[in-house]
Design a protein around this motif. Sequence first.
Motif, PDB file in Angstrom:
ATOM      1  N   ARG A  10       0.808  -1.228   0.000  1.00 30.39           N
ATOM      2  CA  ARG A  10       0.000   0.000   0.000  1.00 30.39           C
ATOM      3  C   ARG A  10       0.838   1.273   0.000  1.00 30.39           C
ATOM      4  O   ARG A  10       0.298   2.372  -0.061  1.00 30.39           O
ATOM      5  CB  ARG A  10      -0.925   0.016   1.215  1.00 30.39           C
ATOM      6  CG  ARG A  10      -2.119  -0.902   1.022  1.00 30.39           C
ATOM      7  CD  ARG A  10      -3.276  -0.497   1.861  1.00 30.39           C
ATOM      8  NE  ARG A  10      -2.929  -0.432   3.268  1.00 30.39           N
ATOM      9  CZ  ARG A  10      -3.820  -0.277   4.231  1.00 30.39           C
ATOM     10  NH1 ARG A  10      -5.092  -0.171   3.940  1.00 30.39           N
ATOM     11  NH2 ARG A  10      -3.443  -0.221   5.483  1.00 30.39           N
ATOM     12  N   SER A  11       2.150   1.127   0.112  1.00 36.28           N
ATOM     13  CA  SER A  11       2.969   2.343   0.127  1.00 36.28           C
ATOM     14  C   SER A  11       3.312   2.729  -1.318  1.00 36.28           C
ATOM     15  O   SER A  11       2.863   2.093  -2.258  1.00 36.28           O
ATOM     16  CB  SER A  11       4.229   2.098   0.945  1.00 36.28           C
ATOM     17  OG  SER A  11       4.932   1.042   0.355  1.00 36.28           O
ATOM     18  N   GLY A  12       4.111   3.738  -1.488  1.00 34.66           N
ATOM     19  CA  GLY A  12       4.624   4.091  -2.820  1.00 34.66           C
ATOM     20  C   GLY A  12       3.547   4.493  -3.800  1.00 34.66           C
ATOM     21  O   GLY A  12       2.665   5.278  -3.492  1.00 34.66           O
ATOM     22  N   LYS A  13       3.630   3.879  -4.999  1.00 31.42           N
ATOM     23  CA  LYS A  13       2.782   4.300  -6.120  1.00 31.42           C
ATOM     24  C   LYS A  13       1.288   4.187  -5.803  1.00 31.42           C
ATOM     25  O   LYS A  13       0.486   4.981  -6.244  1.00 31.42           O
ATOM     26  CB  LYS A  13       3.071   3.416  -7.329  1.00 31.42           C
ATOM     27  CG  LYS A  13       4.326   3.779  -8.069  1.00 31.42           C
ATOM     28  CD  LYS A  13       4.401   2.939  -9.342  1.00 31.42           C
ATOM     29  CE  LYS A  13       5.824   2.499  -9.594  1.00 31.42           C
ATOM     30  NZ  LYS A  13       5.967   1.280 -10.338  1.00 31.42           N
ATOM     31  N   TYR A  14       0.921   3.141  -5.064  1.00 30.98           N
ATOM     32  CA  TYR A  14      -0.500   2.943  -4.767  1.00 30.98           C
ATOM     33  C   TYR A  14      -1.026   4.079  -3.902  1.00 30.98           C
ATOM     34  O   TYR A  14      -2.095   4.633  -4.139  1.00 30.98           O
ATOM     35  CB  TYR A  14      -0.711   1.592  -4.078  1.00 30.98           C
ATOM     36  CG  TYR A  14      -2.156   1.334  -3.694  1.00 30.98           C
ATOM     37  CD1 TYR A  14      -3.167   1.383  -4.650  1.00 30.98           C
ATOM     38  CD2 TYR A  14      -2.499   1.020  -2.377  1.00 30.98           C
ATOM     39  CE1 TYR A  14      -4.484   1.143  -4.309  1.00 30.98           C
ATOM     40  CE2 TYR A  14      -3.812   0.767  -2.031  1.00 30.98           C
ATOM     41  CZ  TYR A  14      -4.805   0.838  -2.995  1.00 30.98           C
ATOM     42  OH  TYR A  14      -6.107   0.602  -2.642  1.00 30.98           O
ATOM     43  N   ARG A  15      -0.225   4.433  -2.876  1.00 29.24           N
ATOM     44  CA  ARG A  15      -0.632   5.523  -1.968  1.00 29.24           C
ATOM     45  C   ARG A  15      -0.819   6.823  -2.761  1.00 29.24           C
ATOM     46  O   ARG A  15      -1.807   7.532  -2.609  1.00 29.24           O
ATOM     47  CB  ARG A  15       0.455   5.679  -0.889  1.00 29.24           C
ATOM     48  CG  ARG A  15       0.172   6.622   0.227  1.00 29.24           C
ATOM     49  CD  ARG A  15      -0.888   6.118   1.191  1.00 29.24           C
ATOM     50  NE  ARG A  15      -2.191   6.719   0.941  1.00 29.24           N
ATOM     51  CZ  ARG A  15      -3.362   6.203   1.308  1.00 29.24           C
ATOM     52  NH1 ARG A  15      -3.448   5.081   1.947  1.00 29.24           N
ATOM     53  NH2 ARG A  15      -4.480   6.806   1.048  1.00 29.24           N
ATOM     54  N   GLU A  16       0.137   7.093  -3.644  1.00 27.35           N
ATOM     55  CA  GLU A  16       0.059   8.334  -4.447  1.00 27.35           C
ATOM     56  C   GLU A  16      -1.233   8.349  -5.261  1.00 27.35           C
ATOM     57  O   GLU A  16      -1.905   9.365  -5.372  1.00 27.35           O
ATOM     58  CB  GLU A  16       1.223   8.419  -5.442  1.00 27.35           C
ATOM     59  CG  GLU A  16       2.525   8.885  -4.835  1.00 27.35           C
ATOM     60  CD  GLU A  16       3.698   8.559  -5.765  1.00 27.35           C
ATOM     61  OE1 GLU A  16       3.522   8.572  -6.997  1.00 27.35           O
ATOM     62  OE2 GLU A  16       4.799   8.275  -5.226  1.00 27.35           O
TER      63      GLU A  16
END
Length: 357
Positions: free
Chosen positions: A342-348
């Motif tokens: 869920r971090s990185g690109k998904y969060r953005e």
Amino acid sequence: MQRKLGNIAVTGGAGFIGSNFIRYLFAQTDFTGRIINVDKLTYAGNQESLSDIQSKHGNDRYVFEQADICDYERMKGIIQQYDVRVVVNFAAESHVDRSIFGPKEFIQTNILGTFNLLEVVRELWVGRNDVLFHHVSTDEVYGSLGDTGFFHETTSYDPRSPYSASKASSDHLVMAYYHTYNMPVTLSNCSNNYGPYQFPEKLIPLIILNMKEEKPLPVYGDGKNIRDWLYVDDHNSALWMILNRGTTGETYNIGGENEWENIRLVHVLCEKMSEKTGKPGDYYKRLITMVKDRPGHDRRYAINCDKIKKELGWKQQIGLDSGLDITIQWYLENEEWVNRIRSGKYREWIDKNYSNR
Ligand code: NAD
Ligand code: TYD
């Protein structure tokens, strides 16, 4: 007829169903060949979903190749290098909502990527009968049902979202290669899957994780859209039977025969979560938030899967009750996997497109 299966390339093997399929092959079948996981590792791909397989079988019976199915030379090289005899094509952009926000990647991977793979195998496999291209597709290609009726293998395609239109297009290409070039292909159209390792933008994992964090549980429209849910390993067992005994040039529908209105399913998830955490029965239901509907939201999907049952002897093994228990428990126990994915690109992407997640 029982096929003799050589080395298998699983495209999209770092995604939800692909990773479960690879684990299923090692754990629950007598397959003795090599598995080559070919994945671009988009936001949805995660090699850690197979870290157990990598440690146990890595560099021997399991190989990972980071590659794009749209890359002709890479795909050709991989199929030659590993003497691949079976391609199982899971690689795709798979989320309807994303296809509405931005369809381009869907056209690129789902249509052009499938076309590219077909061209590679057409060049490499010409005249061979010890090979198979299996294309994994969705029931969404058939469109939307009213209150009654079922999708059969003979139902006309009527896709309505950019996602389902791209999958429909790839299905047509696969069948065109069978009829035109005599390419040994099989095709399956499956209903909504759920289970461990599903990317948390899809309904069931999203609801589980939002309950855990006591965030709103978004339900689109009036919540009465119906989906036919299937536990992921029941999909995998169907695929395994098709690879072994499916007739080339044939389509097989795979489904749960397990229709649920979204709102009822979310209620069941809330009740199960209350049981697990010892909270009062209605504790999580207060988080349910009816939100704006998805544009062009298909009303009902329901699969008739008599053909695969009769011809290959497949049937579902895991009912919704135990399937949801396994799935909820898995998401509660695998916080590290969840946090990483869920971090990185998904969060953005979530922050850009949603205000309340
Ligand atoms: P997913 O989004 O979880 O995984 C897709 C995988 O494909 C990811 O690992 C991603 O990195 C990889 N990928 C994407 N583009 C690629 C490219 N160009 N080259 C190589 N790899 C690429 O999807 P999923 O839910 O596991 O679905 C897998 C397949 O099953 C899809 O074809 C989907 O249409 C089909 N399907 C899914 C469902 C469902 O309920 N999830 C139901 C029926 C059919
Ligand atoms: P989803 O898991 O995205 O699968 P699909 O669109 O391929 O069927 O959605 C399942 C159903 O749940 C679908 O009718 C849309 C609905 N839905 C919600 O109500 N809220 C959500 O937040 C999501 C992601 C889906």
